[in-house]
Write an enzyme that holds these catalytic residues in place. Structure first.
Site, short mmCIF file in Angstrom:
data_model
loop_
_atom_site.label_atom_id
_atom_site.label_comp_id
_atom_site.label_asym_id
_atom_site.label_seq_id
_atom_site.Cartn_x
_atom_site.Cartn_y
_atom_site.Cartn_z
N ARG A 92 0.84 -1.19 0.00
CA ARG A 92 0.00 0.00 0.00
C ARG A 92 0.88 1.23 0.00
O ARG A 92 1.92 1.26 0.65
CB ARG A 92 -0.85 0.07 1.29
CG ARG A 92 -1.86 -1.01 1.45
CD ARG A 92 -3.09 -0.78 0.63
NE ARG A 92 -3.78 0.48 0.90
CZ ARG A 92 -4.74 0.96 0.13
NH1 ARG A 92 -5.11 0.31 -0.96
NH2 ARG A 92 -5.34 2.11 0.42
N ASN A 108 11.22 0.55 4.61
CA ASN A 108 10.55 -0.37 3.68
C ASN A 108 11.58 -1.22 2.97
O ASN A 108 12.68 -0.75 2.65
CB ASN A 108 9.76 0.45 2.63
CG ASN A 108 9.06 -0.43 1.61
OD1 ASN A 108 8.33 -1.37 1.96
ND2 ASN A 108 9.28 -0.15 0.33
N HIS A 110 12.32 -3.25 -0.53
CA HIS A 110 11.84 -3.33 -1.91
C HIS A 110 12.73 -4.30 -2.69
O HIS A 110 13.95 -4.22 -2.59
CB HIS A 110 11.84 -1.95 -2.58
CG HIS A 110 11.31 -2.00 -3.97
ND1 HIS A 110 9.96 -2.21 -4.24
CD2 HIS A 110 11.93 -1.93 -5.17
CE1 HIS A 110 9.79 -2.26 -5.55
NE2 HIS A 110 10.96 -2.10 -6.14
N ASP A 142 9.18 7.88 2.18
CA ASP A 142 8.69 9.26 2.07
C ASP A 142 7.38 9.25 1.28
O ASP A 142 6.79 8.18 1.08
CB ASP A 142 9.76 10.19 1.47
CG ASP A 142 10.09 9.88 0.02
OD1 ASP A 142 9.39 9.05 -0.60
OD2 ASP A 142 11.06 10.46 -0.51
#
Ligand code: GAR
Length: 224
Positions: A92, A108, A110, A142
């Site tokens: 999300r 996060n 990735h 961000d």
């Protein structure tokens, strides 16, 4: 004191599992106060429950806007005493409502070497593009997707025409190395953001390191 964190997931939760493992081994100095998923069938919820970690499912479909959904996440996490957030396969985009609740404290993972291949299928996009080096990135979050300042990356070789699933697994193995390490640096308060740059305190010389599976920079520290 351990850093009280939440882990946000949407699926299998293999990254969550390595965070739990390192926490149990007392290598990772965090206290996972809450595992939050936006999908009720996310297997990661079961992983958390097996360790008695509180879980919460909030379906974004029950909210009329992203901001409302994020507001409810903030309420739940704050109530649990959460101070930092690890997004581990959370599919999300978050809004300033969530960002401003945990400034400089949201990271996060990735599955691509950012800024290449942001989005929902980083590994698949890299496969199709024909890259010879793929990898993964842990970064601060961000307001833009897969964009914030980079904390650590690991690169793996990719072969033309190889099964994309093989590449996905090779990248995932590296995710399981760099996400706990980045989380530990966050817990230790050693990450300083300066614009696009993240400085790791007490780390003057940043030299990439490889164990033959991935090239990691900054190098992993003891236990990771
Ligand atoms: C991981 O590969 C993670 O990098 C990716 O989802 C997977 C979750 O796996 N995240 C993204 O693509 C975010 N843009 P897991 O549920 O087994 O940890």
């Amino acid at each position: 004191m351990s850093l009280p964190i939440a882990v946000l997931i949407s699926g299998d939760g293999s990254n969550l599992q390595v965070l739990i493992n390192k926490m149990e081994e007392r290598i990772l100095d965090v206290d996972i106060k809450m595992v939050l998923s936006n999908r009720e069938n996310a297997y990661g919820l079961k992983r958390a429950q097996a360790y008695g970690i509180p879980t919460c499912t909030l379906s974004h479909k029950d909210f009329s806007s992203r901001e409302e959904f994020d507001g409810e996440m903030v309420r739940v996490l704050k109530e649990s005493g959460v101070e930092a957030v690890v997004m581990a396969g959370f599919m999300r985009i978050i809004t300033p409502v969530f960002l401003s609740a945990f400034p400089g404290k949201i990271i996060n993972i990735h599955p691509a070497l950012l800024p290449a291949f942001p989005g929902v299928d980083g590994q698949g996009d890299a496969s199709k593009y024909g890259v010879r080096l793929a990898g993964c990135t842990v970064h601060f979050v961000d307001e833009k997707m897969d964009h914030g300042a980079i904390i650590i990356q690991s690169a793996v070789p990719a072969s033309p025409g190889e099964d994309p699933e093989d590449l996905r697994l090779r990248i995932l193995e590296q995710e399981h190395r760099i996400l706990p390490q980045a989380t530990q640096w966050l817990a230790e308060g050693r990450l300083r953001i300066d614009g696009r740059f993240v400085k790791l305190e007490e780390d003057d010389v940043e030299l990439a390191e490889t164990d033959g599976t991935g090239l990691v920079n900054p190098p992993l520290e003891y236990g990771f």
